[in-house]
Design a protein around this motif. Structure first.
Motif, mmCIF file in Angstrom:
data_model
loop_
_atom_site.group_PDB
_atom_site.id
_atom_site.type_symbol
_atom_site.label_atom_id
_atom_site.label_comp_id
_atom_site.label_asym_id
_atom_site.label_seq_id
_atom_site.Cartn_x
_atom_site.Cartn_y
_atom_site.Cartn_z
ATOM 1 N N UNK A 1 0.852 -1.203 0.000
ATOM 2 C CA UNK A 1 0.000 0.000 0.000
ATOM 3 C C UNK A 1 0.885 1.250 0.000
ATOM 4 N N UNK A 2 1.962 1.206 0.808
ATOM 5 C CA UNK A 2 2.927 2.323 0.817
ATOM 6 C C UNK A 2 3.484 2.542 -0.586
ATOM 7 N N UNK A 3 3.825 1.429 -1.247
ATOM 8 C CA UNK A 3 4.374 1.514 -2.616
ATOM 9 C C UNK A 3 3.389 2.168 -3.568
ATOM 10 N N UNK A 4 2.119 1.789 -3.402
ATOM 11 C CA UNK A 4 1.078 2.358 -4.263
ATOM 12 C C UNK A 4 0.995 3.877 -4.060
ATOM 13 N N UNK A 5 1.056 4.305 -2.793
ATOM 14 C CA UNK A 5 0.972 5.742 -2.499
ATOM 15 C C UNK A 5 2.179 6.479 -3.092
ATOM 16 N N UNK A 6 3.360 5.868 -2.968
ATOM 17 C CA UNK A 6 4.570 6.484 -3.531
ATOM 18 C C UNK A 6 4.415 6.606 -5.050
ATOM 19 N N UNK A 7 3.948 5.511 -5.655
ATOM 20 C CA UNK A 7 3.722 5.508 -7.100
ATOM 21 C C UNK A 7 2.829 6.684 -7.504
#
Ligand SMILES: Nc1nc2c(ncn2[C@@H]2O[C@H](COP(=O)(O)OP(=O)(O)OP(=O)(O)O)[C@@H](O)[C@H]2O)c(=O)[nH]1
Ligand SMILES: [Mg+2]
Length: 380
Positions: A331-337
Motif C-alpha cells: 500500500x505504501x508503494x502504491x501511495x509512492x507511485x
C-alpha cells in the motif's frame, strides 16, 4: 614533459618513492576548466592547514589553461600538476591522483569552491580519532546544499536511494555520493580502483579496506565561477558504475528476483482479470479486486520461497505476519507511485506515461527495501 610526468616515471601505485620527503596530507583535486577558481582555492587551503601538505591537481587538458596556471601557482604553493591528454572523468582523475600522492592522508575535493577548504581540518580530525574514512556529508544534521533546483534535489535523492538499495554495504552511510572526503592511504593501497563517472567515493567504499567511517556535516555551496560539468553523460556513467559495482553483490541478484516476481504478479493480475471478466462473466471491478489480491498472494509466495529463500518458514504465525507486512508495504508503494506520478506530471510537466515509469521504479525500490528490512528481516 610536465613536472608530474617526470615524477610519475617508474612509480608503483601508492608506494612512496625512495627519498621523497614525507608529507602528511595529500589533497587530490580533479580539474576541468577551473582556472578562475584556483587562486582562491589554494589561498584558502593554505590558510586552513597548519601542517605539511601537498596538492595533487589532476587536469584533463583544460582549454582555459587550468593546468598551466596551476603550474605557475606551484611556485607559491605545494602543488603538483598531473596533465592528462583527454577528458577521462572526475573519478578516474582522483584515482590517478592517488598514484602520485605521497601523504599518509588523502583528501579529495572539487576545485570550484563548492567544497569549503576550511572543512578539511574537521575531516582530518576524524581520521586522527582512528576513523579510516571521513566524509563531508550533505545529508546529516547541519549539512545541506545551496542553490539546488528541485530537479537536482530529486535526481540526487533518486541516486542516493538507488545506491542504498543496490549496494547494502553503503546503506548506513548518509552521503556515500559525496565528492569531499578524507581517508587513510591504507584504505586504497591494495584496492584496484577502476571507476567510471563521478562517484569515486562509492568505488572506495565498495573496494577499499576500512572499518570505521565518520561523517561531518557540510554545506555544498553554489558555484561562483566556471561551469558545471555535470551532464546526462555523468548520470548514465553513474548507472553503469552502479551496475559494475553491484555485480559482485548478492543483494543485486535478490533485487533482480524481486523484480521478476513483481513482473509475474502483473501477468497473474491481468490474466485473472481477463478470465474472470470475459470467461466467468463477473463485473470487471469485482474481478479486479479479486485478481489484485491473488497477484499479491502469488507475489508473496514466490518471494517467500524464492527471493528470500534462506528465510523460509513453515510457522503459520510468522507467515501470516509476513503476509500482512507485505500487504502494508505494498500500500505504501502504491501511495509512492501515485505521489511520483502526480508530482512529475503536474509540477514538472512530464508526460504521464513517463512519470508513471518513475513512479513504478520508486515503488519497486520502496517495496524491495522495506520488505527486505521489515518483512523478511534480512541482516546486513
Ligand atoms: N580531471 C577532471 N576533472 C573533472 C572532470 N569533470 C569534472 N571535473 C572536476 O571535478 C570537480 C566537480 O565537477 P563539477 O562539474 O563541479 O560537478 P559538481 O560539483 O558535482 O556539479 P555542480 O554542482 O553542478 O558544479 C570540479 O573540480 C571539476 O573541474 C573530468 O572529466 N576530468
Ligand atoms: Mg561543482
Amino acid at each position: 614533459m610536465s613536472e608530474l610526468n617526470r615524477i610519475s616515471e617508474g612509480r608503483n601505485n601508492f608506494e612512496l618513492p625512495k627519498g621523497t620527503k614525507m608529507k602528511n596530507i595529500s589533497i587530490i583535486i580533479p580539474t576541468f576548466n577551473e582556472k578562475g577558481n584556483l587562486q582562491e582555492l589554494f589561498r584558502r587551503i593554505d590558510n586552513s592547514l597548519d601542517c605539511a601538505y601537498e596538492c595533487i591537481l589532476v587536469d584533463d587538458n583544460s582549454a582555459d589553461g587550468t593546468g598551466e596556471f596551476a603550474e605557475k601557482l606551484s611556485r607559491k604553493y605545494p602543488i603538483t600538476v598531473v596533465h592528462r591528454k583527454n577528458k577521462r572523468g572526475l573519478a578516474s582523475a582522483v584515482a590517478e591522483g592517488f598514484k602520485h600522492a605521497s601523504g599518509n592522508i588523502f583528501v579529495v575535493m572539487d576545485a570550484d569552491l563548492q567544497h569549503s577548504p576550511e572543512k578539511i581540518p574537521d575531516l582530518i580530525k576524524e581520521l586522527e580519532k582512528e576513523r579510516d574514512v571521513a566524509i563531508a556529508s550533505r545529508y546529516i544534521e547541519s549539512g545541506g546544499t545551496e542553490k539546488w533546483s528541485y530537479f537536482r534535489r530529486l535526481t540526487s535523492y533518486i541516486a542516493g536511494f538507488l545506491v542504498k538499495t543496490i549496494l547494502p554495504r553503503v546503506r548506513r552511510i548518509s552521503d556515500p555520493l559525496s565528492g569531499f572526503f578524507a581517508l587513510k592511504r591504507e584504505v586504497v593501497k591494495e584496492s584496484n580502483l577502476d571507476p567510471c563517472g563521478y562517484k569515486i567515493l562509492l568505488e572506495i567504499l565498495i573496494k577499499g579496506s576500512y572499518e570505521e567511517v565518520a561523517e561531518v556535516p557540510f554545506i555544498f555551496k553554489g558555484r561562483k565561477t566556471g561551469k558545471s560539468k555535470l551532464s546526462l553523460r555523468e548520470e548514465v556513467d553513474y548507472l553503469k558504475h552502479l551496475y559494475k559495482l553491484s555485480k559482485s553483490e548478492k543483494e543485486t541478484i535478490r533485487f533482480l528476483k524481486f523484480c521478476l516476481v513483481g513482473l509475474s504478479g502483473v501477468l497473474v493480475n491481468l490474466g485473472l482479470l481477463w478470465l474472470l471478466t470475459e470467461v466467468a462473466g463477473w463485473f470487471y471491478q469485482i474481478s479486479a479486486v479479486f485478481s489484485i489480491e491473488i497477484s499479491i498472494l502469488s507475489n508473496f509466495i514466490l518471494n517467500e520461497t524464492w527471493t528470500f529463500r534462506e528465510k523460509r518458514t513453515s510457522a503459520i504465525k510468522v507467515l501470516l505476519s509476513r503476509m500482512l507486512k507485505f500487504n502494508t508495504v505494498g500500500i505504501g508503494g502504491l501511495l509512492i507511485n501515485m505521489a511520483v506520478l502526480f508530482t512529475l506530471t503536474e509540477f514538472f510537466g512530464i508526460y504521464y506515461l513517463i512519470s508513471e515509469m518513475f513512479g513504478i521504479g520508486a515503488a519497486v525500490l520502496w517495496n524491495f527495501t522495506i520488505n527486505t528490512w521489515w518483512t523478511w528481516k534480512v541482516k546486513r
